[in-house]
Design a protein around this motif. Structure first.
Motif, PDB file in Angstrom:
ATOM      1  N   THR A 110       0.852  -1.188   0.000  1.00 39.31           N
ATOM      2  CA  THR A 110       0.000   0.000   0.000  1.00 39.31           C
ATOM      3  C   THR A 110       0.885   1.235   0.000  1.00 39.31           C
ATOM      4  OG1 THR A 110      -1.751  -1.142   1.209  1.00 39.31           O
ATOM      5  CG2 THR A 110      -1.820   1.265   1.223  1.00 39.31           C
ATOM      6  N   ALA A 111       0.508   2.218  -0.794  1.00 42.56           N
ATOM      7  CA  ALA A 111       1.246   3.472  -0.868  1.00 42.56           C
ATOM      8  C   ALA A 111       0.280   4.637  -0.695  1.00 42.56           C
ATOM      9  CB  ALA A 111       1.977   3.582  -2.201  1.00 42.56           C
ATOM     10  N   GLU A 130      -4.986  13.008   0.089  1.00 36.88           N
ATOM     11  CA  GLU A 130      -4.039  11.903   0.089  1.00 36.88           C
ATOM     12  C   GLU A 130      -4.839  10.610   0.231  1.00 36.88           C
ATOM     13  OE1 GLU A 130       0.139  11.902   1.954  1.00 36.88           O
ATOM     14  OE2 GLU A 130      -1.077  10.764   3.386  1.00 36.88           O
ATOM     15  N   VAL A 131      -4.676   9.710  -0.713  1.00 32.32           N
ATOM     16  CA  VAL A 131      -5.492   8.497  -0.800  1.00 32.32           C
ATOM     17  C   VAL A 131      -4.587   7.272  -0.787  1.00 32.32           C
ATOM     18  CG1 VAL A 131      -7.137   7.216  -2.240  1.00 32.32           C
ATOM     19  CG2 VAL A 131      -7.256   9.719  -2.128  1.00 32.32           C
ATOM     20  N   GLU A 150      -7.905   0.004   4.528  1.00 37.19           N
ATOM     21  CA  GLU A 150      -8.566   0.043   5.828  1.00 37.19           C
ATOM     22  C   GLU A 150      -8.379   1.382   6.516  1.00 37.19           C
ATOM     23  OE1 GLU A 150     -10.628  -2.174   7.233  1.00 37.19           O
ATOM     24  OE2 GLU A 150     -10.503  -3.174   5.302  1.00 37.19           O
ATOM     25  N   GLU A 151      -7.257   2.048   6.279  1.00 35.84           N
ATOM     26  CA  GLU A 151      -7.001   3.356   6.849  1.00 35.84           C
ATOM     27  C   GLU A 151      -6.773   4.350   5.718  1.00 35.84           C
ATOM     28  OE1 GLU A 151      -3.809   3.247   9.610  1.00 35.84           O
ATOM     29  OE2 GLU A 151      -4.792   1.839  10.967  1.00 35.84           O
ATOM     30  N   GLY A 152      -7.232   5.580   5.913  1.00 39.47           N
ATOM     31  CA  GLY A 152      -7.062   6.605   4.900  1.00 39.47           C
ATOM     32  C   GLY A 152      -8.351   6.877   4.149  1.00 39.47           C
ATOM     33  N   ALA A 222     -12.644   8.742   8.528  1.00 37.87           N
ATOM     34  CA  ALA A 222     -13.073   8.808   9.920  1.00 37.87           C
ATOM     35  C   ALA A 222     -12.812   7.481  10.612  1.00 37.87           C
ATOM     36  CB  ALA A 222     -14.554   9.147   9.996  1.00 37.87           C
ATOM     37  N   GLU A 223     -12.722   7.528  11.925  1.00 38.56           N
ATOM     38  CA  GLU A 223     -12.568   6.308  12.708  1.00 38.56           C
ATOM     39  C   GLU A 223     -13.773   5.394  12.491  1.00 38.56           C
ATOM     40  OE1 GLU A 223     -10.065   5.215  14.693  1.00 38.56           O
ATOM     41  OE2 GLU A 223      -8.894   6.909  13.948  1.00 38.56           O
ATOM     42  N   PRO A 224     -13.560   4.078  12.445  1.00 39.02           N
ATOM     43  CA  PRO A 224     -14.682   3.157  12.246  1.00 39.02           C
ATOM     44  C   PRO A 224     -15.795   3.404  13.263  1.00 39.02           C
ATOM     45  CG  PRO A 224     -12.610   1.981  12.051  1.00 39.02           C
ATOM     46  CD  PRO A 224     -12.265   3.361  12.520  1.00 39.02           C
ATOM     47  N   GLY A 225     -17.018   3.449  12.772  1.00 39.47           N
ATOM     48  CA  GLY A 225     -18.168   3.653  13.643  1.00 39.47           C
ATOM     49  C   GLY A 225     -18.557   5.100  13.856  1.00 39.47           C
TER      50      GLY A 225
END
Length: 403
Positions: A110-111, A130-131, A150-152, A222-225
């Motif tokens: 992942t980059a 930034e993706v 999962e993040e970003g 955003a944070e999960p949830g």
């Protein structure tokens, strides 16, 4: 988030890679998964080729950039190019920034990439974000697997296929294909609702619907949830508060789907009012006025008794008594208890202003405060009320409703 031991593993792997030839396996610590070097230069070229495919709206050219044998990745990339054509994406750019770590044993890594895009006819300026981007090297050839991780931040139109509905005033893109026509109707009906109050609005309403609540969290980084219990939110799609940043309505399909037609329309009209007034970029408007005004617009012509539209705050007042002050910023936090009652109380403040001074005065107050005029000054000039007088009239209304 990775722990310290994982971080040290990545550092060791990267340093070791720098001492050996390209694309060779690195001996990991005992018991750790194998890692491989990344080919950043090749990945950058793949992104450049994707930009060309998106600009041409050429799904087959995009599909060819997937790793060999990865049909699912090819379908995702083809969908991105198709989406771009239907959404009339302009100013698209994607620049490789850096790997987030070494490649896994199968050559996947992942980059981070700087990505820009704009929907022609609706966005005044490009979104800039930034993706995370996933690549895989197969037999020395680097392919693009997916945008998002999962993040970003994971923009909806880059994550997979979307259905598009367009009118001169509305643009709806949804990963929930079955609900496309419903979302389009809600958006179209919201426009005249808002224009009856915000008469100077030139409608350019964009509504984005990811596939799930989790997809909404990822689209907004955003944070999960975070948005699990929220039906919709209006925000800049890249997280920027700069004037001109694209502001879209982002829908949680799970929550909006639970609402009856009238309730769903109120939600969409509320969010459209935020778009019309550039609410996400306003830093001077108190939240009771920001949210109360949007509810005033959305509920203005809804034929429901106040005991229904203010049911939660009425119940709260009966239980806890009349609040001493207008709702503050912390009470509007997404994790706050009794959030529905807070919104209803803010709406009633705006109702009191409109009844005492007229709708034009409420609109003028909103516009002047949003432009930077201190609330007390604007309130006195536009409505003839002082802050204590407004609070007193609002508290009296709450007391009467709860009686």
């Amino acid at each position: 988030m990775a722990g310290l031991s994982s971080f040290l593993l990545v550092v060791v792997a990267v340093v070791t890679w720098q001492l050996v030839s390209d694309d060779t396996y690195v001996a990991p610590p005992p018991g750790a998964p194998a890692v491989r070097a990344v080919d950043s230069a090749a990945a950058g070229k793949v992104l450049t080729a994707l930009v060309a495919a998106v600009e041409a709206a050429d799904p087959e050219a995009a599909r060819a950039l997937a790793p060999a044998g990865d049909r699912a990745a090819g379908d995702r990339l083809a969908a991105v190019a198709t989406n771009a054509g239907e959404l009339r994406v302009r100013d698209f750019a994607a620049r490789y920034v850096a790997a987030s770590g070494p490649a896994a044993a199968d050559g996947t890594w992942t980059a981070r990439a700087d990505v820009a895009w704009r929907f022609a006819g609706f966005d005044r300026a490009p979104a800039l974000a930034e993706v995370p981007v996933v690549f895989r090297s197969v037999d020395g050839e680097v392919g693009l697997v997916a945008f998002g991780a999962e993040e970003g931040r994971s923009p909806v139109w880059l994550a997979g296929p979307v259905e598009v509905r367009r009118t001169p005033e509305t643009l709806v893109l949804t990963a929930d294909a079955a609900g496309a026509d419903r979302y389009a109707r809600l958006a179209e009906r919201a426009v005249p609702v808002v224009r009856r109050v915000v008469t100077g609005w030139r409608p350019r309403l964009v509504v984005e619907v990811p596939a799930s609540a989790e997809g909404l969290d990822r689209a907004l980084d955003a944070e999960p949830g975070t948005y699990a219990g929220i039906a919709a939110v209006t925000t800049s799609v890249d997280g920027s508060l700069a004037p001109g940043s694209p502001v879209h309505v982002m829908v949680n399909p799970a929550e909006l789907g639970r609402l009856r037609p009238a309730g769903a329309q109120v939600v969409m009209s509320h969010e459209a009012a935020h778009v019309a007034t550039d609410a996400p970029t306003s830093t001077s408007t108190p939240l009771w006025l920001l949210e109360g005004f949007a509810d005033y617009v959305a509920l203005r012509d809804v034929r429901l008794p106040v005991t229904t539209t203010a049911a939660q705050i009425i119940e709260q007042v009966r239980r806890d008594g009349v609040p001493d002050a207008l709702p503050g910023a912390t009470e509007f936090d997404l994790g706050a208890t009794h959030l529905g009652a807070v919104y209803e109380s803010a709406w009633l403040v705006c109702e009191v202003i409109a009844e005492r001074a007229g709708e034009d005065a409420l609109v003028a107050l909103y516009e002047h405060v949003a432009a930077g005029t201190p609330l007390a000054r604007a309130l006195r000039r536009d409505t003839g009320l002082s802050e204590p007088e407004l609070v007193g009239a609002w508290r009296e209304r709450l007391s009467d409703l709860a009686a």
